[in-house]
Design an enzyme around this catalytic site. Structure first.
Site: not given
Ligand code: SAH
Length: 224
Positions: A72-74, A46
């Protein structure tokens, strides 16, 4: 320029392996059970999808800025949406909101045939470069994803990674029979994760699940 940075970041892949393991443990404790999803998160770097300045925070379970006012999503959210998609190897999956490209990478890692649409040109280009460097081959498009991507439909799964005011009709129509659409629906503050399964040519089953907070889905069938 960007490529050089990616090469350097790849060298740090192992350094972050134990942090990724902690993250996976956290996500498991929050209720994610699908081993294939947990494995994909364990194995996907990530930190490569965020700015070097934020690299140290890449394995916190939180959303992070990626430019163009987006995030960026959790990781928990990515895991939850991916679990709901019930991805099998070779499934054709459409994602609306490529953003950083991280969700696309997770889906590619799980063996899906991935299509993804992004409305911010800068994010589209950056995600494309990073995904290519990492050896993933999703098909990416710059445009309005509220209309889906009819050229490649139908899809076994469609995941919307931005908050919609209503379920976009075009997305439902682009589902395969047996396919599922995962879309957060609500106002701009809070959205309910919604799963719609196409059970036959003209029948659908809808389930309302947990609440989340996404950036808004903007476009013809989204917010203005
Ligand atoms: N899946 C992404 C999440 C990014 S946030 C990731 O893993 O990083 C949601 C993204 O949806 C943003 O990049 C935003 O620009 C994009 N988006 C919003 N409305 C859109 C639309 N109509 N079509 C395509 N992308 C859209």
């Amino acid at each position: 320029m960007i490529s050089g940075q990616i090469v350097n970041k790849k060298a740090t892949h192992r350094k972050f392996s134990s942090r990724r393991k902690k993250l996976v443990d956290q996500i498991r404790k929050k209720g994610i059970k699908d081993q294939r999803v947990l494995k994909a998160i364990q194995e996907t770097p990530r930190h490569i999808f965020v700015d070097t300045a934020l690299e140290n925070r890449a394995y916190e379970d939180s959303a992070l800025p990626i430019g163009s006012g987006q995030t960026i999503s959790q990781p928990y959210t990515v895991a939850a949406q991916t679990e709901l998609l019930e991805v099998e190897k070779g499934d054709k999956i459409l994602e609306i909101g490529t953003g950083s490209g991280y969700q696309s990478a997770i889906l590619c890692h799980m063996g899906a045939d991935v299509y993804s649409v992004e409305r911010h040109e800068a994010l589209y280009h950056k995600a494309r470069e990073i995904l290519q460097e990492l050896g993933y081959r999703p098909r990416l498009k710059y445009g309005d994803g509220t209309l889906g991507w009819s050229a490649y439909s139908p899809y076994d799964g469609i995941v919307v990674t931005a908050g919609a005011p209503v379920v976009p009709e075009e997305l439902i129509q682009q589902l395969n029979i047996g396919g599922v659409l995962i879309v957060p629906v609500g106002d701009q503050e809070v959205q309910t994760m919604t799963r719609i399964r196409r059970v036959s040519e003209d029948e659908y089953e809808e389930e309302q699940l947990k609440q989340f907070k996404f950036v808004p889905l903007i476009g013809e069938k989204g917010w203005e």
